[in-house]
Design a protein around this motif. Structure first.
Motif, mmCIF file in Angstrom:
data_model
loop_
_atom_site.group_PDB
_atom_site.id
_atom_site.type_symbol
_atom_site.label_atom_id
_atom_site.label_comp_id
_atom_site.label_asym_id
_atom_site.label_seq_id
_atom_site.Cartn_x
_atom_site.Cartn_y
_atom_site.Cartn_z
ATOM 1 N N ALA A 138 0.902 -1.045 -0.010
ATOM 2 C CA ALA A 138 -0.032 0.102 -0.180
ATOM 3 C C ALA A 138 0.914 1.245 -0.087
ATOM 4 O O ALA A 138 0.623 2.306 -0.679
ATOM 5 C CB ALA A 138 -0.824 -0.079 1.228
ATOM 6 N N ALA A 139 1.994 1.322 0.672
ATOM 7 C CA ALA A 139 2.804 2.390 0.735
ATOM 8 C C ALA A 139 3.431 2.586 -0.506
ATOM 9 O O ALA A 139 3.328 3.878 -1.073
ATOM 10 C CB ALA A 139 3.922 2.129 1.929
ATOM 11 N N VAL A 140 4.002 1.567 -1.349
ATOM 12 C CA VAL A 140 4.631 2.063 -2.754
ATOM 13 C C VAL A 140 3.590 2.400 -3.491
ATOM 14 O O VAL A 140 3.618 3.308 -4.420
ATOM 15 C CB VAL A 140 5.306 0.936 -3.066
ATOM 16 N N ALA A 141 2.521 2.099 -3.393
ATOM 17 C CA ALA A 141 1.218 2.231 -4.385
ATOM 18 C C ALA A 141 0.618 3.629 -4.278
ATOM 19 O O ALA A 141 0.690 4.433 -5.132
ATOM 20 C CB ALA A 141 -0.098 1.390 -4.238
ATOM 21 N N VAL A 142 0.413 4.074 -2.926
ATOM 22 C CA VAL A 142 0.212 5.529 -2.570
ATOM 23 C C VAL A 142 1.276 6.435 -3.132
ATOM 24 O O VAL A 142 1.247 7.589 -3.660
ATOM 25 C CB VAL A 142 0.056 5.679 -1.188
#
Length: 489
Positions: A370-374
């Motif tokens: 989720a972090a790298v997607a955001v």
């Protein structure tokens, strides 16, 4: 001497051991946490102002990253030697040796500032790297005597103590300058005087209070048949209490080998033990993968924010043209990221104990994805990047706490210390590779491409962790078998 008390020999002694173990465990966690706080302050100054010193003493901004690189490599290369020392002599020997090396390193840094020697700065930085490796191994010392249901919380309590040092380190510059001037040193040397004081206090605290040694005491209890640390058969362990010059029974084969041979065989021994346990392999993948993703994305985010706020090309002159607004945004974002890494580690420890080790690893890598997607989707927004870095820190925290806890209980006790050393070595190497490759990926694929690369790594480990939870796969809890392995494996 004959027993004249009328009681059965050893009964009272054995009955007291569970209470002794609980008491020693509580004291050990408190002492380790306190030492982490002090030593974190001791190494924090090197992290916060090391790049400034590197540029000043080398005369070139090209060497700005040399301090962090040398620290990371030194920590990785010293992980196995320190683990070997702890395996032979106990946790106290390994921890104090690392901190003493850091203290010597801080002294070298002070001398380098006074003499203007860049090479001496790098030598001192390597010493501080040994202190970093020692701090990493302290988290494993917290679980030597822990019960199954409290391992995650014990480990996370020690990890959490790093938060104060990590936060305090960058804030030592101003008071350190006052200290430096007071003792007749250049102002920039002052923070390292405070660092040295913290390291001295940490060493003194461990030397005075870490008794009995948690690792040796756990082995002693296991050999006595109490099986306190990992519920493993006593036949698999040794007491750690032996006559001078005499090796414990379970250690005799390696004990007769020359010291050089033992050191050379440490990596093979640790890897062989981990390779035989699927849970240990997953734990290693979790710790190493999370660190690689975290360091890779975090290390170049300040450069991305610099260009995002100040415009393209600003990063090339970051040390000279960065405005106050840019520095505030960068500092605030990194502070949020560090808070995500450490501040909630007790929550991650509680989750590890309640939800399960592998379940928490899944949660951690889901957060990393989720972090790298955001961050990738919102790369043009400072707010989105900050949110991504907070999630990155939280994912790292969950994966590291749960992975380290799972690793500690996935191998036999006599193999545990060396496997933990292998874990820390791989973790440091992953950080070095992640940091070194991130700049190349950033220049080739941009910030979004870097996050996509991190997402691929995180996604692979996430898939492996999910597979381990499917019906018919190994369970999360360790159930001992006659061979000392977990039934899950």
């Amino acid at each position: 001497m004959a027993n004249t008390s009328g009681a059965q020999p050893g009964v009272r002694h054995d009955q007291r051991r569970p209470l002794q173990r609980q008491t020693v465990q509580r004291r050990t966690v408190i002492l380790l946490g306190s030492a982490q706080l002090l030593s974190g302050i001791g190494t924090g100054a090197t992290v916060s102002i090391g790049s400034l010193l590197a540029v000043d003493l080398s005369g070139s901004s090209a060497w700005a990253g040399s301090v962090s690189t040398v620290m990371t490599l030194a920590a990785a290369l010293s992980a196995l030697p320190l683990a070997s020392l702890a395996d032979r002599r106990g946790r106290l020997a390994g921890l104090v040796t690392g901190l003493a090396a850091a203290l010597a390193g801080v002294g070298c840094i002070v001398v380098s500032i006074v003499s203007g020697s860049f090479l001496l700065l790098l030598l001192g930085t390597a010493g501080v790297g040994l202190g970093t490796a020692s701090n990493l191994q302290a988290r494993f010392a917290a679980v030597d005597l822990a019960d199954d249901e409290h391992r995650g919380r014990s480990l996370s309590a020690v990890v959490w103590a790093i938060t104060i040092g990590a936060v305090a380190g960058p804030n030592l510059i101003q008071p350190g300058a006052v200290v430096g001037q007071a003792v007749g040193l250049p102002p920039i040397a002052g923070p390292f005087i405070i660092s040295a004081a913290g390291l001295v206090l940490a060493c003194a605290l461990l030397l005075a209070g870490l008794r009995p040694d948690p690792l040796l005491f756990a082995r002693e209890l296991a050999a006595a048949g109490r099986q306190p640390a990992d519920n493993q058969p006593a036949s698999q362990h040794h007491t750690g209490q032996h006559q001078p010059g005499q090796q414990p029974a379970s250690r005799q084969p390696s004990g007769r080998q020359p010291a050089v041979a033992r050191r050379r065989g440490a990596l093979a021994r640790g890897w062989r033990a981990a390779r035989g346990s699927p849970s240990a392999i997953l734990a290693l993948a979790a710790v190493v993968g999370a660190h690689a993703v975290m360091v890779g994305v975090m290390s170049v985010t300040p450069l991305h924010l610099q260009e995002l706020v100040a415009g393209p090309g600003a990063a090339a002159h970051a040390g000279h043209t960065a405005s106050g607004d840019v520095l505030v945004i960068i500092g605030f974002t990194i502070s949020l990221h560090i808070a995500g890494m450490f501040a909630l580690s007790p929550v991650m420890g509680w989750l590890t104990d309640k939800a399960g080790r592998k379940q928490t690893v899944v949660i951690g890598f889901a957060l990393l994805v989720a972090a790298v997607a955001v961050a990738a989707a919102g790369q043009r927004s400072t707010t989105a990047v900050a949110v991504g870095l907070v999630l990155l820190g939280l994912g790292w925290s969950a994966a590291t706490v749960a992975g380290s806890t799972l690793l500690a209980e996935s191998v036999r006790q006599e193999e545990r210390v060396m496997v933990q050393g292998v874990s820390d070595m791989f973790m440091g190497a992953a950080g070095a590779v992640g940091g070194a490759s991130s700049g190349i990926i950033l220049s080739w694929a941009g910030y979004s491409g870097l996050n996509v690369a991190g997402g691929v790594v995180a996604g692979v480990v996430l898939a492996a962790a999910v597979m381990a939870l499917l019906p018919g796969r190994a369970g999360d809890r360790v159930t001992p078998t006659a061979g000392g392995r977990s039934a899950a494996d």
